[in-house]
Design a protein around this motif. Structure first.
Motif, PDB file in Angstrom:
ATOM      1  N   GLN A  45       1.107  -0.887   0.236  1.00 32.01           N
ATOM      2  CA  GLN A  45       0.349  -0.020  -0.115  1.00 32.01           C
ATOM      3  C   GLN A  45       1.008   1.467   0.063  1.00 32.01           C
ATOM      4  N   ALA A  46       0.015   2.506  -0.593  1.00 32.65           N
ATOM      5  CA  ALA A  46       0.707   3.584  -0.632  1.00 32.65           C
ATOM      6  C   ALA A  46      -0.091   4.812   0.037  1.00 32.65           C
ATOM      7  N   VAL A  47       0.382   5.825   0.688  1.00 31.95           N
ATOM      8  CA  VAL A  47      -0.717   6.700   0.442  1.00 31.95           C
ATOM      9  C   VAL A  47      -0.183   7.774   0.891  1.00 31.95           C
ATOM     10  N   THR A  48      -0.900   9.538   0.196  1.00 29.83           N
ATOM     11  CA  THR A  48      -0.443  10.815   0.516  1.00 29.83           C
ATOM     12  C   THR A  48      -0.295  10.856   1.776  1.00 29.83           C
ATOM     13  N   VAL A  49       1.466  11.410   2.485  1.00 30.37           N
ATOM     14  CA  VAL A  49       1.658  11.650   3.513  1.00 30.37           C
ATOM     15  C   VAL A  49       1.259  13.476   3.475  1.00 30.37           C
ATOM     16  N   HIS A  50       1.866  13.700   2.582  1.00 32.63           N
ATOM     17  CA  HIS A  50       2.117  15.205   2.805  1.00 32.63           C
ATOM     18  C   HIS A  50       1.717  16.079   1.524  1.00 32.63           C
ATOM     19  N   VAL A  51       0.820  17.041   1.563  1.00 34.13           N
ATOM     20  CA  VAL A  51       0.809  17.930   0.167  1.00 34.13           C
ATOM     21  C   VAL A  51       1.110  19.872   0.548  1.00 34.13           C
ATOM     22  N   SER A  52       2.195  20.113   0.567  1.00 28.78           N
ATOM     23  CA  SER A  52       2.206  21.673   0.243  1.00 28.78           C
ATOM     24  C   SER A  52       2.092  22.630   0.039  1.00 28.78           C
ATOM     25  N   GLU A  53       2.192  22.245  -1.614  1.00 32.55           N
ATOM     26  CA  GLU A  53       1.305  22.934  -2.061  1.00 32.55           C
ATOM     27  C   GLU A  53       0.876  22.433  -3.708  1.00 32.55           C
ATOM     28  N   ILE A  54      -0.557  23.725  -4.411  1.00 34.52           N
ATOM     29  CA  ILE A  54      -0.997  23.300  -5.212  1.00 34.52           C
ATOM     30  C   ILE A  54      -1.074  24.467  -5.601  1.00 34.52           C
ATOM     31  N   ASN A  55      -0.970  24.840  -7.117  1.00 25.40           N
ATOM     32  CA  ASN A  55      -1.292  26.132  -8.000  1.00 25.40           C
ATOM     33  C   ASN A  55      -2.193  25.692  -8.785  1.00 25.40           C
ATOM     34  N   PHE A  56      -3.454  26.000  -9.152  1.00 25.68           N
ATOM     35  CA  PHE A  56      -4.555  25.015 -10.207  1.00 25.68           C
ATOM     36  C   PHE A  56      -4.009  26.719 -11.221  1.00 25.68           C
ATOM     37  N   LYS A  57      -3.626  26.108 -12.418  1.00 24.08           N
ATOM     38  CA  LYS A  57      -2.918  27.519 -13.806  1.00 24.08           C
ATOM     39  C   LYS A  57      -4.276  27.435 -14.097  1.00 24.08           C
ATOM     40  N   LYS A  58      -5.776  26.458 -14.355  1.00 23.00           N
ATOM     41  CA  LYS A  58      -7.146  26.221 -15.162  1.00 23.00           C
ATOM     42  C   LYS A  58      -7.788  26.054 -14.047  1.00 23.00           C
ATOM     43  N   ASN A  59      -9.295  26.710 -14.085  1.00 20.50           N
ATOM     44  CA  ASN A  59     -10.288  25.758 -13.865  1.00 20.50           C
ATOM     45  C   ASN A  59     -10.825  24.858 -14.849  1.00 20.50           C
ATOM     46  N   PRO A  60     -11.024  23.247 -14.661  1.00 22.54           N
ATOM     47  CA  PRO A  60     -12.130  23.145 -15.398  1.00 22.54           C
ATOM     48  C   PRO A  60     -13.252  23.174 -15.877  1.00 22.54           C
ATOM     49  N   PHE A  61     -13.438  23.534 -17.151  1.00 27.92           N
ATOM     50  CA  PHE A  61     -14.826  23.996 -17.739  1.00 27.92           C
ATOM     51  C   PHE A  61     -15.808  22.690 -17.218  1.00 27.92           C
ATOM     52  N   ILE A  62     -17.284  22.795 -17.322  1.00 20.19           N
ATOM     53  CA  ILE A  62     -18.624  22.129 -16.943  1.00 20.19           C
ATOM     54  C   ILE A  62     -18.685  21.239 -18.370  1.00 20.19           C
ATOM     55  N   MET A  63     -18.404  19.727 -18.915  1.00 23.17           N
ATOM     56  CA  MET A  63     -18.402  18.846 -19.415  1.00 23.17           C
ATOM     57  C   MET A  63     -17.062  18.940 -20.313  1.00 23.17           C
ATOM     58  N   GLU A  64     -16.092  19.241 -19.786  1.00 19.35           N
ATOM     59  CA  GLU A  64     -14.283  19.699 -20.674  1.00 19.35           C
ATOM     60  C   GLU A  64     -13.570  18.391 -19.756  1.00 19.35           C
ATOM     61  N   ILE A  65     -13.108  17.462 -20.723  1.00 19.87           N
ATOM     62  CA  ILE A  65     -12.694  16.771 -20.625  1.00 19.87           C
ATOM     63  C   ILE A  65     -10.962  16.748 -20.219  1.00 19.87           C
ATOM     64  N   PHE A  66     -10.339  15.971 -18.785  1.00 24.13           N
ATOM     65  CA  PHE A  66      -9.238  16.336 -18.870  1.00 24.13           C
ATOM     66  C   PHE A  66      -8.399  15.434 -18.527  1.00 24.13           C
ATOM     67  N   SER A  67      -6.919  15.056 -18.375  1.00 26.04           N
ATOM     68  CA  SER A  67      -6.239  13.907 -18.312  1.00 26.04           C
ATOM     69  C   SER A  67      -5.237  13.919 -17.303  1.00 26.04           C
ATOM     70  N   LEU A  68      -4.786  13.260 -17.011  1.00 28.46           N
ATOM     71  CA  LEU A  68      -3.249  14.218 -15.908  1.00 28.46           C
ATOM     72  C   LEU A  68      -2.551  12.902 -15.702  1.00 28.46           C
ATOM     73  N   PHE A  69      -1.246  13.236 -15.772  1.00 28.44           N
ATOM     74  CA  PHE A  69      -0.121  12.670 -16.425  1.00 28.44           C
ATOM     75  C   PHE A  69       1.109  12.055 -15.617  1.00 28.44           C
ATOM     76  N   THR A  70       0.957  11.203 -14.792  1.00 27.15           N
ATOM     77  CA  THR A  70       2.363  11.378 -13.812  1.00 27.15           C
ATOM     78  C   THR A  70       3.536  11.099 -14.814  1.00 27.15           C
ATOM     79  N   GLN A  71       5.355  11.256 -13.824  1.00 25.46           N
ATOM     80  CA  GLN A  71       6.352  11.105 -14.277  1.00 25.46           C
ATOM     81  C   GLN A  71       6.616  10.384 -13.055  1.00 25.46           C
ATOM     82  N   ARG A  72       7.721   9.562 -13.245  1.00 27.14           N
ATOM     83  CA  ARG A  72       8.359   8.878 -12.522  1.00 27.14           C
ATOM     84  C   ARG A  72       9.765   9.538 -12.418  1.00 27.14           C
TER      85      ARG A  72
END
Length: 72
Positions: A45-72
Motif C-alpha cells: 500500500q501507498a498513501v499520500t502523506v503530505h501536500v504542501s502546495e498546489i497551484n491551479f493554473k486553469k479551472n476546468p469547465f463543465i463537460m470538459e475532458i481532463f487528463s492527468l499525467f504522472t512521471q516517475r
C-alpha cells in the motif's frame, strides 16, 4: 517519461455553488493518478502523506475532458 494515469469529464455535480470545480475534487483525481503510477513500483500500500502546495493554473469547465499525467 510522462504517462496518462487518469482521464475523465467534469460533470455538474463536481461544481460548487459558484460554478467552479471543488479544489478537493481535483486533489482526489490527482491522488488516484498517483496511486495508479505507484502500483508499478510498489507491491504494498501507498498513501499520500503530505501536500504542501498546489497551484491551479486553469479551472476546468463543465463537460470538459481532463487528463492527468504522472512521471516517475
Amino acid at each position: 517519461m510522462k504517462e496518462l494515469s487518469v482521464k475523465g469529464r467534469v460533470f455538474p455535480s463536481d461544481l460548487n455553488h459558484k460554478g467552479s470545480v471543488f479544489g478537493g475534487w481535483i486533489m482526489s483525481k490527482m491522488d488516484k493518478a498517483c496511486s495508479i503510477a505507484v502500483e508499478s513500483i510498489m507491491r504494498g500500500q501507498a498513501v499520500t502523506v503530505h501536500v504542501s502546495e498546489i497551484n491551479f493554473k486553469k479551472n476546468p469547465f463543465i463537460m470538459e475532458i481532463f487528463s492527468l499525467f504522472t512521471q516517475r
